[in-house]
Write a protein that holds these residues in place. Structure first.
Motif, mmCIF file in Angstrom:
data_model
loop_
_atom_site.group_PDB
_atom_site.id
_atom_site.type_symbol
_atom_site.label_atom_id
_atom_site.label_comp_id
_atom_site.label_asym_id
_atom_site.label_seq_id
_atom_site.Cartn_x
_atom_site.Cartn_y
_atom_site.Cartn_z
ATOM 1 N N VAL A 1 57.220 57.005 33.431
ATOM 2 C CA VAL A 1 57.452 58.351 32.911
ATOM 3 C C VAL A 1 58.918 58.504 32.533
ATOM 4 O O VAL A 1 59.811 58.132 33.298
ATOM 5 C CB VAL A 1 57.089 59.427 33.960
ATOM 6 N N ASP A 2 59.160 59.046 31.352
ATOM 7 C CA ASP A 2 60.515 59.415 30.947
ATOM 8 C C ASP A 2 60.743 60.836 31.467
ATOM 9 O O ASP A 2 60.384 61.818 30.811
ATOM 10 C CB ASP A 2 60.643 59.356 29.423
ATOM 11 N N VAL A 3 61.327 60.960 32.644
ATOM 12 C CA VAL A 3 61.454 62.253 33.307
ATOM 13 C C VAL A 3 62.352 63.205 32.525
ATOM 14 O O VAL A 3 62.056 64.399 32.419
ATOM 15 C CB VAL A 3 61.981 62.082 34.750
ATOM 16 N N LEU A 4 63.444 62.697 31.979
ATOM 17 C CA LEU A 4 64.341 63.567 31.218
ATOM 18 C C LEU A 4 63.606 64.194 30.037
ATOM 19 O O LEU A 4 63.696 65.401 29.807
ATOM 20 C CB LEU A 4 65.559 62.773 30.738
ATOM 21 N N ASP A 5 62.865 63.382 29.323
ATOM 22 C CA ASP A 5 62.095 63.904 28.191
ATOM 23 C C ASP A 5 61.006 64.855 28.674
ATOM 24 O O ASP A 5 60.718 65.857 28.021
ATOM 25 C CB ASP A 5 61.470 62.756 27.405
ATOM 26 N N ALA A 6 60.399 64.576 29.829
ATOM 27 C CA ALA A 6 59.345 65.443 30.369
ATOM 28 C C ALA A 6 59.887 66.832 30.698
ATOM 29 O O ALA A 6 59.221 67.849 30.457
ATOM 30 C CB ALA A 6 58.732 64.815 31.616
ATOM 31 N N ILE A 7 61.096 66.890 31.260
ATOM 32 C CA ILE A 7 61.710 68.180 31.580
ATOM 33 C C ILE A 7 61.971 68.968 30.310
ATOM 34 O O ILE A 7 61.767 70.187 30.253
ATOM 35 C CB ILE A 7 63.016 67.968 32.373
ATOM 36 N N ILE A 8 62.409 68.274 29.283
ATOM 37 C CA ILE A 8 62.683 68.925 28.003
ATOM 38 C C ILE A 8 61.396 69.411 27.348
ATOM 39 O O ILE A 8 61.302 70.546 26.878
ATOM 40 C CB ILE A 8 63.435 67.955 27.067
#
Length: 230
Positions: free
Chosen positions: A45-52
């Motif tokens: 999971v790309d967490v930074l992108d998920a938060i965005i």
């Protein structure tokens, strides 16, 4: 996080989540390579992108016409905000999972703080969900009261969820940006500023709501007193 769970399907105004960078559109790796973390099912999971991307679930794009859902349901924006909360919770779960995999590299107090922030945010969101009137009641009412309640609950939810997103970005910054495990510092700052702008806008709305409720409470006390006097 066993007791952190998605909310059941349950607004009004919504500000766009827009990045503040002057960059023009380019490839997906314009900010740098993605950092992938493993969730509890070992899925990257790309967490930074998920938060965005969570913000795009509930923050409307400027200039768009109202959707059919918005016209049919006064609570549509609130429901979208719940979806954003669920997406942020999934991102938080991945961060917790990463901390559990590498406890020797993890600040236990920071992880506990993240867990408590998630639980606290869900607790308030449940309260807002409980107070929100049903669509049918809002649409059938001759009073502006239910409509006002829906507007308040929506803005409060957007403020709360955006604060949670900012908390996740702060945790991510400390553990992955500052340690240079993730080099996309500009990307994080762009959207961190965007969430902060949303928070500021929602705080203005909530402040106006608070003033109105205070005045209504004062008028109600005066009315009750006047009705009791001979």
């Amino acid at each position: 996080m066993s007791n952190v769970y998605p909310f059941p399907a349950g607004g009004k105004s919504a500000k766009p989540l827009r990045k503040k960078s002057h960059r023009t559109k380019s490839s997906d790796n314009a900010y740098g390579p993605a950092l992938l973390l493993q969730d509890f099912d070992d899925i990257p999971v790309d967490v930074l992108d998920a938060i965005i991307q969570a913000g795009s679930l509930y923050l409307a794009q400027s200039g768009l016409e109202s959707t059919e859902d918005e016209l049919a349901s006064p609570c549509a924006q609130f429901l979208r905000t719940l979806h954003g909360m669920n997406a942020l919770t999934e991102a938080a779960n991945v961060l917790i999972c990463e901390a559990q995999r590498y406890p020797e590299q993890t600040d236990r107090e920071a992880v506990d703080w993240l867990l408590q922030r998630t639980k606290a945010t869900h607790k308030v969101m449940r309260k807002l969900d409980e107070m929100l009137p049903q669509d049918a009641f809002i649409l059938a009412s001759n009073s502006f009261g239910p409509d006002f309640m829906a507007e308040y609950a929506t803005n409060a939810a957007m403020l709360l969820v955006s604060h949670f997103a900012e908390d996740l970005l702060a945790y991510y910054d400390e553990n992955f940006i500052q340690t240079r495990k993730d080099r996309r510092k500009v990307m994080m700052i762009d959207y961190q500023d965007a969430y902060r702008e949303v928070i500021q806008d929602c705080q203005i709305h909530i402040g106006a709501h608070g003033f109105l409720m205070k005045e209504l409470a004062s008028a109600q006390r005066a009315l009750n007193k006047g009705m009791k006097e001979p």
